[in-house]
Design an enzyme around this catalytic site. Structure first.
Site, mmCIF file in Angstrom:
data_model
loop_
_atom_site.group_PDB
_atom_site.id
_atom_site.type_symbol
_atom_site.label_atom_id
_atom_site.label_comp_id
_atom_site.label_asym_id
_atom_site.label_seq_id
_atom_site.Cartn_x
_atom_site.Cartn_y
_atom_site.Cartn_z
ATOM 1 N N GLU A 1 -31.542 62.810 27.018
ATOM 2 C CA GLU A 1 -31.407 63.517 28.296
ATOM 3 C C GLU A 1 -30.984 64.951 28.012
ATOM 4 O OE1 GLU A 1 -29.188 61.326 31.293
ATOM 5 O OE2 GLU A 1 -28.390 63.224 32.049
ATOM 6 N N ASP B 1 -24.253 67.661 40.786
ATOM 7 C CA ASP B 1 -24.716 66.275 40.975
ATOM 8 C C ASP B 1 -24.750 65.848 42.439
ATOM 9 O OD1 ASP B 1 -25.101 65.863 38.275
ATOM 10 O OD2 ASP B 1 -23.171 64.902 37.942
ATOM 11 N N ASP C 1 -22.875 71.480 37.009
ATOM 12 C CA ASP C 1 -23.609 70.266 37.340
ATOM 13 C C ASP C 1 -22.938 69.619 38.556
ATOM 14 O OD1 ASP C 1 -25.488 68.285 36.845
ATOM 15 O OD2 ASP C 1 -24.461 67.442 35.117
ATOM 16 N N HIS D 1 -22.718 53.397 31.684
ATOM 17 C CA HIS D 1 -22.084 53.639 30.380
ATOM 18 C C HIS D 1 -21.184 52.432 30.121
ATOM 19 C CE1 HIS D 1 -22.436 57.747 32.138
ATOM 20 N NE2 HIS D 1 -22.675 58.147 30.913
ATOM 21 N N ASP E 1 -28.353 60.005 39.513
ATOM 22 C CA ASP E 1 -27.180 60.504 38.795
ATOM 23 C C ASP E 1 -26.525 61.534 39.722
ATOM 24 O OD1 ASP E 1 -25.276 61.189 37.008
ATOM 25 O OD2 ASP E 1 -26.634 61.717 35.377
ATOM 26 N N ASP F 1 -18.009 52.385 32.012
ATOM 27 C CA ASP F 1 -18.085 52.248 33.480
ATOM 28 C C ASP F 1 -17.845 50.800 33.865
ATOM 29 O OD1 ASP F 1 -19.010 54.864 33.421
ATOM 30 O OD2 ASP F 1 -21.112 54.275 33.602
HETATM 31 C C1 XLS Z 1 -24.049 64.327 32.625
HETATM 32 C C2 XLS Z 1 -25.136 63.386 32.423
HETATM 33 C C3 XLS Z 1 -24.718 61.923 32.296
HETATM 34 C C4 XLS Z 1 -25.821 61.125 31.692
HETATM 35 C C5 XLS Z 1 -25.413 59.798 31.146
HETATM 36 O O1 XLS Z 1 -24.241 65.469 33.003
HETATM 37 O O2 XLS Z 1 -26.075 63.560 33.443
HETATM 38 O O3 XLS Z 1 -24.333 61.433 33.533
HETATM 39 O O4 XLS Z 1 -26.852 60.905 32.606
HETATM 40 O O5 XLS Z 1 -24.508 59.917 30.108
HETATM 41 NI NI NI Z 2 -27.689 62.327 33.814
HETATM 42 NI NI NI Z 3 -25.794 65.480 34.580
#
Ligand code: XLS
Ligand code: NI
Ligand code: NI
Length: 442
Positions: free
Chosen positions: A238, A315, A313, A107, A345, A110
């Site tokens: 996404e 991750d 989420d 991003h 991600d 970032d």
């Molecule tokens: C958040 C998203 C983010 C996108 C990019 O849940 O996964 O990380 O991949 O903005």
């Molecule tokens: Ni993502």
């Molecule tokens: Ni995500």
């Protein structure tokens, strides 16, 4: 890949990580990911196209709603904003090259901190992308996709492109324009829109139709601008159903596809499917991949995993071989990604605080995907998987079944055939048999 360090080496004593194979017990080596190994006609690196997420690996500091940072970065110390950004980029490229990661994703914010000044932010992004250009050229690492963070800043609390205040929409436009310029300048292959706050917290205060029309208008403007500047890559949406908003407009793959169709965006946009977003939407990852693939819109994936006990989420780094094998079956049968790759991600846990943890996480993820691809290829080549599935639809291969598919039968004809053919025999779906085929090759 040549390891690239700046003036300081941030991950001292680690790497480069290489393929050592199954005999190895070195936790800092690949056991499955041999980038040049050919599977289904292509080297693993071409199927997998791994990317590192800048935000999780170099910005995410371990904080959660109950506590502050636990990850303290040696590259985040200097007071000048661009010095700090360049240090961080040195650390990032050191990591990418030590891991032989061919791609990265970011991003705008970032790369370098933003403030409330559009022109100053543009200047900062230009300066840090000048530096990124040098780093990319020196290392060979490429940009898989860029994006703009339209969800963290306070101004986006009611949304970005879907904000009820036009002035916020304009700021979102300014930010996306600069992020597109940066992506183009760095030769980014794709550009992502994740609609973090494009949704609502309550329908009571929301004109959903208007907001979705605004989102479509905004996407058209971004696409038109990028194309005018010569961007040849793909735009990805996404999907995610919720979090941070209660309801996000890009709910899941099917919802996004119908949005793209309704607003005439199918020629330029594809999907970036994320594992943990699929499960939040009440689907499997495989389901979302298949929906995208069936529409010819499987662009890329964000690799991670959720937690079966948690409804958000999380991750985490992917490690579930059964799930990944089912995913790779779909990707192999679809012929790979259209332009995208596998972006981690995913973030190391709040209490994973050794420098090596970032390496273990990516090694585990890369090995798991490589292994899943090999297993999936074995299932396709060496088992009866394809044949069994084809046989299941055998009744449509010729005769009246084929006439049905070709639109040659009427409803009355179906009635007559039902009488003529009598009660159908039971045909097993053999689910357990299919499940065992996957485990047979793991
Ligand atoms: C958040 C998203 C983010 C996108 C990019 O849940 O996964 O990380 O991949 O903005
Ligand atoms: Ni993502
Ligand atoms: Ni995500």
């Amino acid at each position: 890949m040549q390891v690239l360090t700046g003036t300081t080496e941030y991950f001292k004593g680690i790497g480069p990580v290489t393929f050592e194979g199954l005999e190895s017990d070195n936790p800092l080596a690949f056991r499955w990911y041999d980038a040049t190994r050919v599977v289904a006609g292509r080297p693993l690196k071409d199927w997998l196209r791994f990317a590192c997420s800048y935000w999780h690996s170099f910005n995410g500091n371990g904080s959660d709603p109950f506590g502050g940072p636990t990850h303290f970065f040696a590259w985040d110390q200097r007071s000048d904003v661009l010095d700090r950004a360049r240090d961080k980029m040195d650390a990032a490229f050191e990591f990418f090259t030590k891991m032989s990661l061919p791609f990265y994703c970011f991003h705008d914010v970032d790369l370098v901190d933003y403030e409330n000044d559009v022109a100053e932010n543009e200047r900062r992004l230009q300066a840090i992308t000048d530096y990124a250009l040098e780093k990319q050229a020196a290392s060979g690492v490429q940009l898989l996709w860029g994006t703009a963070n339209l969800f963290s800043h306070v101004r986006y609390m009611n949304g970005a492109a879907t904000n009820p205040d036009f002035n916020v929409v304009a700021h979102a436009g300014a930010q996306v324009k600069a992020a597109l310029d940066a992506t183009l300048k760095l030769g980014g292959e794709n550009y992502v829109f994740w609609g973090g706050r494009e949704g609502y917290m309550s329908l009571l205060n929301t004109n959903m139709k208007k907001e979705q029309e605004h989102m479509a208008r905004f996407l058209h403007m971004a696409k038109d601008y990028a194309r005018k500047q010569g961007f040849k890559g793909t735009f990805f949406i996404e999907p995610k159903p919720c979090e941070p908003t209660k309801h996000q407009y890009d709910y899941d793959a099917a919802t996004v596809i119908s949005f793209l169709r309704q607003y005439d965006l199918l020629d330029d946009f594809k999907l970036n499917i994320e594992v943990n977003h699929a499960t939040l939407a009440g689907h499997t990852f495989q389901h979302e991949l298949q929906v995208a693939a069936d529409a010819g819109l499987l662009g890329s994936m964000d690799a991670n995993r959720g937690d079966y006990q948690n409804g958000w989420d999380t991750d985490q780094f992917p490690n579930n071989l059964n799930e990944l094998t089912e995913a790779m079956l779909i990707i192999l049968e679809a012929g790979g990604f259209s332009g995208g790759g596998i972006n981690f991600d995913a973030k190391i846990r709040r209490n994973s605080t050794d420098a090596a943890d970032l390496f273990y996480a990516h090694i585990g993820g890369m090995d798991a995907f490589a292994r899943a691809l090999i297993i999936a290829d074995n299932v396709l080549q060496r088992s009866e998987y394809r044949q069994l599935r084809a046989d299941r639809y055998q009744s449509f291969a010729d005769g009246t079944g084929r006439d049905f598919e070709e639109g040659k039968l009427s409803l009355e004809a179906l009635r007559d055939l039902a009488i003529q053919n009598g009660e159908p025999q039971q045909i097993s779906g053999k689910q357990e048999y299919y499940e065992n085929m996957i485990n047979r090759f793991i």
